[in-house]
Design a protein around this motif. Structure first.
Motif, PDB file in Angstrom:
ATOM      1  N   ARG A  13      13.525 -32.583 -21.944  1.00 36.19           N
ATOM      2  CA  ARG A  13      14.028 -33.043 -20.663  1.00 36.19           C
ATOM      3  C   ARG A  13      15.411 -33.751 -20.929  1.00 36.19           C
ATOM      4  N   PRO A  39      16.096 -34.845 -14.837  1.00 40.69           N
ATOM      5  CA  PRO A  39      15.458 -34.547 -15.963  1.00 40.69           C
ATOM      6  C   PRO A  39      15.811 -35.669 -17.277  1.00 40.69           C
ATOM      7  N   THR A  42      13.817 -39.047 -15.805  1.00 34.92           N
ATOM      8  CA  THR A  42      12.194 -38.629 -16.339  1.00 34.92           C
ATOM      9  C   THR A  42      12.230 -38.735 -17.726  1.00 34.92           C
ATOM     10  N   CYS A  48       6.948 -38.555 -14.783  1.00 38.30           N
ATOM     11  CA  CYS A  48       7.158 -37.312 -14.101  1.00 38.30           C
ATOM     12  C   CYS A  48       6.310 -37.366 -12.626  1.00 38.30           C
TER      13      CYS A  48
END
Length: 62
Positions: A13, A39, A42, A48
């Motif tokens: 991510r 992303p 997170t 998430c």
């Protein structure tokens, strides 16, 4: 806010987030690259919201 992402998931991510943000400055230079903040955030927090809703955990149990 519990951690629900494993280290491999977080690394992927983070890379995707940085690449998307880099597209804002290099390449097609469209504002769509700012979607990479999601992303990247997170990955930084290790949590998430979509995983929480779906009951998915990729981190190892302690």
């Amino acid at each position: 806010m519990t951690i629900n992402m494993g280290s491999a998931d977080r690394i992927v991510r983070a890379i995707v987030g940085v690449v998307l943000i880099a597209l804002v400055f290099v390449g097609p230079q469209t504002p769509w690259g700012w979607i990479g903040i999601i992303p990247l955030a997170t990955a930084a927090f290790g949590m998430c919201p979509a995983y929480s809703l779906l009951g998915i955990k990729t981190c190892k149990k302690k």
